[in-house]
Write an enzyme that holds these catalytic residues in place. Structure first.
Site, mmCIF file in Angstrom:
data_model
loop_
_atom_site.group_PDB
_atom_site.id
_atom_site.type_symbol
_atom_site.label_atom_id
_atom_site.label_comp_id
_atom_site.label_asym_id
_atom_site.label_seq_id
_atom_site.Cartn_x
_atom_site.Cartn_y
_atom_site.Cartn_z
ATOM 1 C CG ASN A 133 -1.836 1.207 1.261
ATOM 2 O OD1 ASN A 133 -2.809 1.260 0.525
ATOM 3 N ND2 ASN A 133 -1.530 2.181 2.098
ATOM 4 C CD GLU A 196 -2.564 2.588 -3.004
ATOM 5 O OE1 GLU A 196 -3.665 2.692 -2.431
ATOM 6 O OE2 GLU A 196 -1.707 1.711 -2.691
ATOM 7 C CG ASP A 246 -6.540 18.793 6.104
ATOM 8 O OD1 ASP A 246 -6.390 18.675 4.874
ATOM 9 O OD2 ASP A 246 -6.439 17.830 6.887
#
Length: 421
Positions: A133, A196, A246
């Site tokens: 991952n 990925e 964020d």
């Protein structure tokens, strides 16, 4: 390597004077939001930011048009390709256990940040069955060798939790400074078991005619193109993480998150550290672009002709979208709205337009709303739906979602045509 990539761009801003990693990097990146910035001396290190801050730059590097990015990514997600394992990589030239995270050019981006933050870093991990991952995770530096890593309940979280419940640690490799096909792949949402790295390999094949090359670091495949790689382990221990700005430009709150221990650092000769500005255009691109194919696929299941999807920069490329369709039935616009919400659950607002509207032009989209929309018949509101935890206006992640059907009625299409010569 990142230096070669930046050299290809003709609009890079070079900052030659010494720059502090505390707030000063941010000031320069904010001043040049849509241009790459290369710092030659951030407390003795090279740093680059805003590298992938526009669709045009990303598309040009990949050799495609901006409207093709969504299809390029969708193809890679649907047709992952094996990567190639090689014996050596440039970052293996420099290896040491004698390093301090606090002395690296890891910025403090905003005044209330909990500390220095890795923001462009991707974490590579392998589970007990051999699944690899790759995912983005912010990491707050705590001291010379430890950081707090933010894990949301997705794949890496599941891998860590399985180990933590047994009282074990999860070995990982953290990579910083990667080309766009690796960064885009690291941000996609895919089924557990689809790596990925294989999505990035498919992108590499299409853009450059070769598969992704990796080298194994203690059994974990690491892309050879990375600038920095860190051997680390995520422990079962929880520590404070945050505050942190964020994608909406607002501060996220302090949480208990896993403690990460860094053991060894690798880097290329004369490395460039990638500083991803929180709430900046590059952040928008890397977080938002991989969601557009998901929305596209969801809408295409209910409306056969979908021409494009754009998550808008004004919403941080996260909360608002524009979708272009060709209607075959009245009601297709509203079905497209609901499908868009299903394709990206964090979506809060969507505008559906006809194929003659340029979804990359905010004025054109607003013109469609002004001339083809009536609130009493074309507005869709979904109250108390699960939204984004990044939306400060949401209540415990519950939000009211709303969609605008700005498409022409099929029986009166000619009344809505724009005059042209």
């Amino acid at each position: 390597m990142l230096a070669e990539i930046i050299e290809r761009f003709g609009d890079t801003v070079v900052i030659d004077e010494p720059v502090s990693k505390r707030l000063e990097v941010t000031r320069h990146l904010l001043r040049h939001m849509d241009r790459p910035v290369l710092f030659t001396d951030v407390e003795g290190w090279k740093v680059a930011g805003n590298v992938w801050s526009t669709r045009d730059r990303i598309a040009a590097y990949l050799g495609i048009g901006i409207g093709e990015i969504i299809h390029f990514m969708a193809d890679a997600m649907e047709n992952p390709s094996p990567y190639r394992v090689v014996e050596d990589a440039p970052f293996l030239k420099n290896s040491t256990e004698d390093f301090s995270l606090t002395e690296l050019p890891i910025p403090v981006y905003y005044p209330k940040d909990g500390g220095q933050y890795f923001t462009s870093a991707m974490v590579i991990a392998k589970d007990d069955n051999g699944f690899v991952n790759v995912s983005f995770h912010r990491m707050m530096v705590r001291d010379e060798k430890t950081a707090a890593i933010r894990l949301v309940p997705r794949h890496l979280y599941a891998m860590w939790k399985e180990r933590a419940e047994r009282g074990e640690e999860l070995d990982v490799v953290v990579v910083v400074g990667n080309p766009i096909h690796l960064l885009l792949a690291g941000a996609v949402s895919t089924a557990y078991g689809v790596s990925e790295l294989e999505i990035a390999s498919r992108m590499s094949e299409r853009a450059f005619g070769r598969p992704l090359e990796v080298v194994e670091v203690d059994g974990i495949p690491v892309p050879v193109e990375t600038e920095f790689a860190f051997k680390a382990r995520i422990t079962p221990e929880l520590v404070d993480e945050g505050p942190f700005v964020d994608i909406t430009g607002t501060y996220d709150y302090v949480r208990k998150q896993p403690l990460m221990v860094f053991e060894r650092m690798y880097h290329v000769d004369d490395p460039i550290f990638h500083a991803l500005l929180p709430g900046g255009y590059e952040h928008f691109m890397l977080m938002g672009l991989p969601k557009e194919p998901q929305i596209y696929a969801s809408v295409k299941r209910v409306v056969p002709k979908v021409h494009g999807v754009r998550l808008t920069e004004g919403s941080g490329m996260w909360l608002h979208a524009v979708v272009s369709i060709t209607k075959q039935h009245d009601g297709d616009g509203k079905n497209a709205i609901l499908a868009a919400f299903a394709g990206h659950p964090s979506l809060k607002h969507v505008v559906v337009v006809d194929e003659d509207i340029n979804i990359y032009d905010d004025r054109d989209v607003e013109w469609a709303v002004a001339t083809r929309f009536q609130a009493d018949r074309d507005l869709v509101i979904v109250p108390n739906a699960r939204g984004s935890s990044l939306d400060p206006s949401a209540t415990k992640s519950l939000t009211a979602k709303w969609g605008i059907d700005a498409t022409k009625p099929l029986d009166r299409k000619e009344e809505f045509e724009r005059a042209s010569v």
